[in-house]
Design an enzyme around this catalytic site. Structure first.
Site, PDB file in Angstrom:
ATOM      1  N   CYS A  10     -13.312   7.344  -1.022  1.00 36.08           N
ATOM      2  CA  CYS A  10     -14.628   7.950  -0.802  1.00 36.08           C
ATOM      3  C   CYS A  10     -15.509   7.090   0.106  1.00 36.08           C
ATOM      4  O   CYS A  10     -15.473   5.866   0.038  1.00 36.08           O
ATOM      5  CB  CYS A  10     -15.350   8.121  -2.121  1.00 36.08           C
ATOM      6  SG  CYS A  10     -14.423   9.077  -3.315  1.00 36.08           S
ATOM      7  N   ARG A  31     -10.510   5.709   5.971  1.00 32.13           N
ATOM      8  CA  ARG A  31     -10.339   5.282   4.578  1.00 32.13           C
ATOM      9  C   ARG A  31      -9.541   6.295   3.770  1.00 32.13           C
ATOM     10  O   ARG A  31      -9.053   5.960   2.689  1.00 32.13           O
ATOM     11  CB  ARG A  31     -11.709   5.095   3.915  1.00 32.13           C
ATOM     12  CG  ARG A  31     -12.536   3.996   4.540  1.00 32.13           C
ATOM     13  CD  ARG A  31     -13.987   4.118   4.142  1.00 32.13           C
ATOM     14  NE  ARG A  31     -14.185   3.877   2.737  1.00 32.13           N
ATOM     15  CZ  ARG A  31     -14.607   2.735   2.221  1.00 32.13           C
ATOM     16  NH1 ARG A  31     -14.849   1.713   3.009  1.00 32.13           N
ATOM     17  NH2 ARG A  31     -14.777   2.589   0.933  1.00 32.13           N
ATOM     18  N   TRP A  64     -12.429  11.460  -2.051  1.00 26.07           N
ATOM     19  CA  TRP A  64     -11.000  11.321  -2.359  1.00 26.07           C
ATOM     20  C   TRP A  64     -10.901  11.621  -3.851  1.00 26.07           C
ATOM     21  O   TRP A  64     -11.420  10.871  -4.668  1.00 26.07           O
ATOM     22  CB  TRP A  64     -10.532   9.905  -2.049  1.00 26.07           C
ATOM     23  CG  TRP A  64      -9.074   9.669  -2.180  1.00 26.07           C
ATOM     24  CD1 TRP A  64      -8.111   9.917  -1.244  1.00 26.07           C
ATOM     25  CD2 TRP A  64      -8.400   9.084  -3.307  1.00 26.07           C
ATOM     26  NE1 TRP A  64      -6.886   9.530  -1.719  1.00 26.07           N
ATOM     27  CE2 TRP A  64      -7.027   9.024  -2.983  1.00 26.07           C
ATOM     28  CE3 TRP A  64      -8.815   8.622  -4.559  1.00 26.07           C
ATOM     29  CZ2 TRP A  64      -6.078   8.520  -3.856  1.00 26.07           C
ATOM     30  CZ3 TRP A  64      -7.863   8.119  -5.426  1.00 26.07           C
ATOM     31  CH2 TRP A  64      -6.512   8.072  -5.078  1.00 26.07           C
ATOM     32  N   ASN A  98     -19.609   7.044  -4.989  1.00 26.88           N
ATOM     33  CA  ASN A  98     -18.263   6.444  -4.978  1.00 26.88           C
ATOM     34  C   ASN A  98     -18.073   5.744  -6.313  1.00 26.88           C
ATOM     35  O   ASN A  98     -19.003   5.097  -6.800  1.00 26.88           O
ATOM     36  CB  ASN A  98     -18.138   5.383  -3.890  1.00 26.88           C
ATOM     37  CG  ASN A  98     -18.091   5.968  -2.505  1.00 26.88           C
ATOM     38  OD1 ASN A  98     -18.078   7.185  -2.341  1.00 26.88           O
ATOM     39  ND2 ASN A  98     -18.058   5.095  -1.509  1.00 26.88           N
ATOM     40  N   GLY A  99     -16.868   5.807  -6.866  1.00 24.63           N
ATOM     41  CA  GLY A  99     -16.603   5.124  -8.133  1.00 24.63           C
ATOM     42  C   GLY A  99     -16.299   6.144  -9.223  1.00 24.63           C
ATOM     43  O   GLY A  99     -15.999   7.304  -8.932  1.00 24.63           O
ATOM     44  N   GLU A 141       8.902  -3.072   0.866  1.00 24.81           N
ATOM     45  CA  GLU A 141       7.906  -2.593   1.826  1.00 24.81           C
ATOM     46  C   GLU A 141       8.478  -1.440   2.664  1.00 24.81           C
ATOM     47  O   GLU A 141       7.772  -0.462   2.943  1.00 24.81           O
ATOM     48  CB  GLU A 141       7.460  -3.766   2.716  1.00 24.81           C
ATOM     49  CG  GLU A 141       6.471  -3.452   3.802  1.00 24.81           C
ATOM     50  CD  GLU A 141       5.137  -2.862   3.316  1.00 24.81           C
ATOM     51  OE1 GLU A 141       4.878  -2.843   2.104  1.00 24.81           O
ATOM     52  OE2 GLU A 141       4.375  -2.402   4.179  1.00 24.81           O
ATOM     53  N   LYS A 150       6.808   2.249   2.748  1.00 26.89           N
ATOM     54  CA  LYS A 150       6.367   2.857   4.003  1.00 26.89           C
ATOM     55  C   LYS A 150       6.981   4.240   4.173  1.00 26.89           C
ATOM     56  O   LYS A 150       6.310   5.188   4.558  1.00 26.89           O
ATOM     57  CB  LYS A 150       6.804   1.946   5.156  1.00 26.89           C
ATOM     58  CG  LYS A 150       5.858   1.643   6.216  1.00 26.89           C
ATOM     59  CD  LYS A 150       4.670   0.767   6.011  1.00 26.89           C
ATOM     60  CE  LYS A 150       3.861   0.951   4.799  1.00 26.89           C
ATOM     61  NZ  LYS A 150       2.831  -0.055   4.604  1.00 26.89           N
ATOM     62  N   GLU A 152       5.278   6.679   1.852  1.00 28.96           N
ATOM     63  CA  GLU A 152       3.898   6.967   2.250  1.00 28.96           C
ATOM     64  C   GLU A 152       3.824   7.902   3.448  1.00 28.96           C
ATOM     65  O   GLU A 152       3.004   8.807   3.477  1.00 28.96           O
ATOM     66  CB  GLU A 152       3.186   5.667   2.665  1.00 28.96           C
ATOM     67  CG  GLU A 152       2.860   4.734   1.546  1.00 28.96           C
ATOM     68  CD  GLU A 152       2.015   3.561   2.043  1.00 28.96           C
ATOM     69  OE1 GLU A 152       2.534   2.743   2.814  1.00 28.96           O
ATOM     70  OE2 GLU A 152       0.842   3.485   1.670  1.00 28.96           O
ATOM     71  N   HIS A 204      23.665  -2.713 -10.983  1.00 27.79           N
ATOM     72  CA  HIS A 204      23.185  -2.550 -12.351  1.00 27.79           C
ATOM     73  C   HIS A 204      22.453  -1.231 -12.558  1.00 27.79           C
ATOM     74  O   HIS A 204      21.756  -1.068 -13.549  1.00 27.79           O
ATOM     75  CB  HIS A 204      22.277  -3.727 -12.736  1.00 27.79           C
ATOM     76  CG  HIS A 204      22.980  -5.048 -12.682  1.00 27.79           C
ATOM     77  ND1 HIS A 204      23.979  -5.398 -13.555  1.00 27.79           N
ATOM     78  CD2 HIS A 204      22.854  -6.084 -11.822  1.00 27.79           C
ATOM     79  CE1 HIS A 204      24.431  -6.607 -13.259  1.00 27.79           C
ATOM     80  NE2 HIS A 204      23.767  -7.043 -12.202  1.00 27.79           N
ATOM     81  N   LYS A 206      -7.257   4.565   2.356  1.00 24.85           N
ATOM     82  CA  LYS A 206      -7.102   3.258   2.996  1.00 24.85           C
ATOM     83  C   LYS A 206      -7.668   2.157   2.114  1.00 24.85           C
ATOM     84  O   LYS A 206      -7.159   1.047   2.081  1.00 24.85           O
ATOM     85  CB  LYS A 206      -7.832   3.264   4.343  1.00 24.85           C
ATOM     86  CG  LYS A 206      -7.668   1.990   5.142  1.00 24.85           C
ATOM     87  CD  LYS A 206      -6.244   1.844   5.614  1.00 24.85           C
ATOM     88  CE  LYS A 206      -5.974   0.540   6.325  1.00 24.85           C
ATOM     89  NZ  LYS A 206      -4.525   0.242   6.326  1.00 24.85           N
TER      90      LYS A 206
HETATM   91  C1  AGP Z   1      -0.228   0.250   2.281  1.00 22.71           C
HETATM   92  O1  AGP Z   1       0.472   0.973   3.234  1.00 22.71           O
HETATM   93  C2  AGP Z   1      -0.830   1.070   1.243  1.00 22.71           C
HETATM   94  N1  AGP Z   1      -1.642   2.107   1.756  1.00 22.71           N
HETATM   95  C3  AGP Z   1      -1.326   0.384  -0.003  1.00 22.71           C
HETATM   96  O2  AGP Z   1      -0.206   0.028  -0.730  1.00 22.71           O
HETATM   97  C4  AGP Z   1      -2.227  -0.868   0.172  1.00 22.71           C
HETATM   98  O3  AGP Z   1      -1.481  -1.931   0.646  1.00 22.71           O
HETATM   99  C5  AGP Z   1      -2.868  -1.197  -1.186  1.00 22.71           C
HETATM  100  O4  AGP Z   1      -3.664  -0.124  -1.593  1.00 22.71           O
HETATM  101  C6  AGP Z   1      -3.683  -2.464  -1.150  1.00 22.71           C
HETATM  102  O5  AGP Z   1      -4.742  -2.364  -0.257  1.00 22.71           O
HETATM  103  P1  AGP Z   1      -5.534  -3.643   0.216  1.00 22.71           P
HETATM  104  O6  AGP Z   1      -4.602  -4.490   0.984  1.00 22.71           O
HETATM  105  O7  AGP Z   1      -6.640  -3.089   1.070  1.00 22.71           O
HETATM  106  O8  AGP Z   1      -6.049  -4.326  -1.003  1.00 22.71           O
END
Ligand code: AGP
Length: 607
Positions: free
Chosen positions: A2, A27, A73, A99-100, A480, A484, A487, A503, A602
């Site tokens: 948000c 964001r 969001w 926000n929150g 990672e 990716k 996502e 395992h 974001k």
């Molecule tokens: C990364 O591609 C993600 N969107 C997410 O995992 C991100 O790394 C995580 O939310 C942490 O964000 P930050 O680094 O802004 O704390």
């Protein structure tokens, strides 16, 4: 996540609010809305979808000079028009953006419901305009203060009153708000990005503070009513409207920026001759460094993976116990905070609520946390008095790429600094410094010759499931790579330590299942080769990320993607690159919105 923008000044508010929202789009959000003064009342427009769509519906809107705006969001309540912000009271004369999360919203709703209030949305936020309406006796600031006394949870809010056209009220508890002090205009936002077009002179509201905002400035007080003088600061970061610089998407631009962004993370910090490094922001003497008996990195998602890679390097080079912890889990398991442990909070945005919560828990128990943050002036950076900025520059694509490599690079600088005091000779330190200094060149080299990414994507984009494997330093990279791909392409995928495959996850392998094996030449390559044989024996399709020239490994692959040779501890900085490119191109092949993937934000400012 948000975003809030609020404007009071001498110009028409609507275009300024929309411009502010555009700057917050990166964001992540699912709906957007505005409320501005309209003659005697308020004019509210909000809907599901992009800010550009909202802007298209604002023709003929009032040219008044006061208003608030929001990108939402979804947390409480689905992605619908009624749930979008702003929310208004029953008379439509008070509007709120928030926000929150209001944690006791159900109780408040029930109470207000008994008093005849009807709700138009399913959100937690909607209780706020109704509470403010009940408290309003002609003093907007006091009404918001009284309303907030009933509320438990986190908030950054902005409130506009049709009956008080020359003020806005804003308040903060756990959700950032920055107030930009312009000439004859004041802009409040949840992120400095939305303020810099107007001014670089700002004050940051602190938790449990409330402010009366006018064209002339801001009066800040605590929720209890004590006046507060906040220092006026100058924003000096790079807040220019981000440009794709000729790339079709921010994500691709940011992947290609990595030679420069890693260089910035290292610049002025490596001491090649001394075989050492310096991070001024940590303010640690050698005596402080050797007194550290263990290191714990806290972070979420990609930042957690960066912490894992760093922890392995710290153990390998400094010979000090180190590990990474998922910040969202950390504080709820009642962690033990030893005095001689050094904590790092790793965060691109510096606003992640889970990471901030972990920082506060460590601090409460007397521990020392250093911030490893990209966004200058963000809440985590400010909460950790000491730390290091990773300087990757604004990261706009929701999926983190360049921030990951900058975080790892900055943590490797710390590793060298610590290791030189604890374990490394001058010559060994020089080798480590030299290896780090060579990374930006290796990254540039790889990106100029990325190898057969298209062939990999052809298989992966059709896959039902993709397994990413790696051992040692390549395990966080496998995690990672899988994150990716999930996502950006929404393809079910998981990362695993390669030795652990037998395992369990081996049951997932069908003939033709793509398995991406991260296997640069290092101390674990022989073991990794055995794991590759296990994959091949099940008929899976093996894509191997290997060190250029390592034919023994390349020969085993159905598709081999070479990367330049690096020191083992620095290998995540190059082996992650093909995985970022695979995710990006697989997302494109499947028609995904690669810069703004669905459901993601974001900056994740709720727990
Ligand atoms: C990364 O591609 C993600 N969107 C997410 O995992 C991100 O790394 C995580 O939310 C942490 O964000 P930050 O680094 O802004 O704390």
């Amino acid at each position: 996540m948000c975003g809030i923008v609020a404007y009071i000044g001498g110009e028409a508010a609507l275009p300024r609010l929309i411009e502010g929202l555009r700057r917050l789009e990166y964001r992540g959000y699912d709906s957007a809305g505005v409320a501005v003064l309209d003659g005697e009342g308020l004019w509210v427009r909000k809907d599901v979808g992009r800010v550009s769509e909202l802007a298209g519906h604002l023709q003929g809107g009032p040219g008044t000079q006061v208003g608030i705006a929001h990108t939402r969001w979804a947390t409480h309540g689905g992605v619908t028009q009624p749930n979008a912000h702003p929310h208004t009271d029953g008379t439509g004369r008070i509007a709120v953006v928030h926000n929150g999360i209001i944690e006791n919203s159900s109780e408040i709703r029930a109470r207000l419901g008994k008093r005849g209030v009807t709700f138009k949305s399913e959100t937690d936020t909607e209780v706020l305009p109704h509470l403010i309406r009940e408290a309003y006796k002609g003093d907007p600031l006091q009404a918001v203060r009284d309303a907030l006394a009933h509320v438990r949870g986190t908030y950054g809010i902005a409130v506009v009153f049709a009956d008080a056209p020359d003020v806005l009220v804003v308040a903060r508890n756990g959700s950032p708000l920055v107030v930009g002090l312009g000439r004859g205009e004041t802009v409040v936002a949840s992120d400095p990005q939305a303020v810099v077009a107007h001014t670089r002179q700002v004050v940051y509201l602190q938790d449990k503070e409330i402010a009366l905002v006018t064209r002339e400035g801001v009066q800040v007080s605590t929720l209890e009513g004590r006046e507060v003088q906040l220092p006026v600061e100058t924003l000096d970061g790079d807040y220019g409207l981000a440009s794709k610089e000729g790339f079709p998407h921010f994500m691709l631009k940011e992947i290609h920026e990595q030679p420069r962004s890693i260089r910035r993370a290292l610049r002025g910090r490596l001491q090649l001759e001394e075989g050492n490094a310096k991070l001024g922001g940590l303010n640690m003497t050698p005596r402080d460094l050797v007194a550290v008996n263990s290191v714990i990195s806290l972070g979420c998602g990609t930042s957690f993976h960066a912490g894992m890679a760093a922890a392995m390097a710290i153990e390998a080079l400094a010979r000090v116990p180190a590990r990474a912890e998922i910040a969202s889990e950390f504080r709820y398991r009642h962690p033990i905070i030893p005095r001689d442990t050094l904590y790092f909070a790793i965060s691109q945005s510096g606003e992640t609520a889970d990471t901030l919560g972990a920082v506060q828990e460590v601090q409460l128990k007397g521990g020392e946390v250093m911030g490893v943050v990209n966004v200058v002036g963000s809440t985590i950076a400010r909460t950790c008095a000491r730390g290091v900025y990773v300087h990757s520059g604004p990261e706009i694509a929701v999926a983190s790429t360049k921030a990951f490599t900058s975080q790892v690079a900055a943590m490797l600088v710390y590793t060298l600094m610590m290791a030189r005091c604890t374990n490394l000779s001058l010559e060994q330190g020089q080798l480590v410094a030299k290896a780090l200094d060579a990374v930006p060149g290796a990254v540039a080299h790889y990106l100029s010759e990325p190898g057969p990414i298209e062939e990999a994507v052809e298989r992966i984009a059709k896959a039902r499931y993709v397994l990413f494997l790696g051992r040692g330093f390549s395990y966080p990279v496998a995690l990672e790579g899988a994150l990716k791909l999930k996502e950006i392409a929404y393809i079910p995928s998981e990362g695993y330590p390669a030795g652990e495959m037998k395992h369990g996850p081996i049951a997932m392998l069908d003939p033709g299942t793509p398995v991406v094996f991260v296997c640069p030449r290092d101390g674990q390559t022989e073991k990794a080769i055995s794991n590759m044989m296990e994959v091949k024996a099940r008929g899976a399709w093996l894509i191997v990320i290997h060190t250029r020239g390592d034919d023994e490994v390349a020969r085993l692959a159905d598709l081999a993607i070479p990367v330049p040779e690096t020191a083992d501890f620095a290998s995540p900085l190059v082996t992650v690159l093909p995985l970022q490119l695979i995710a990006y191109h697989a997302g494109l092949a499947l028609g995904r919105d690669v810069d703004k993937p669905r459901n993601l934000a974001k900056s994740v400012t709720v727990e």
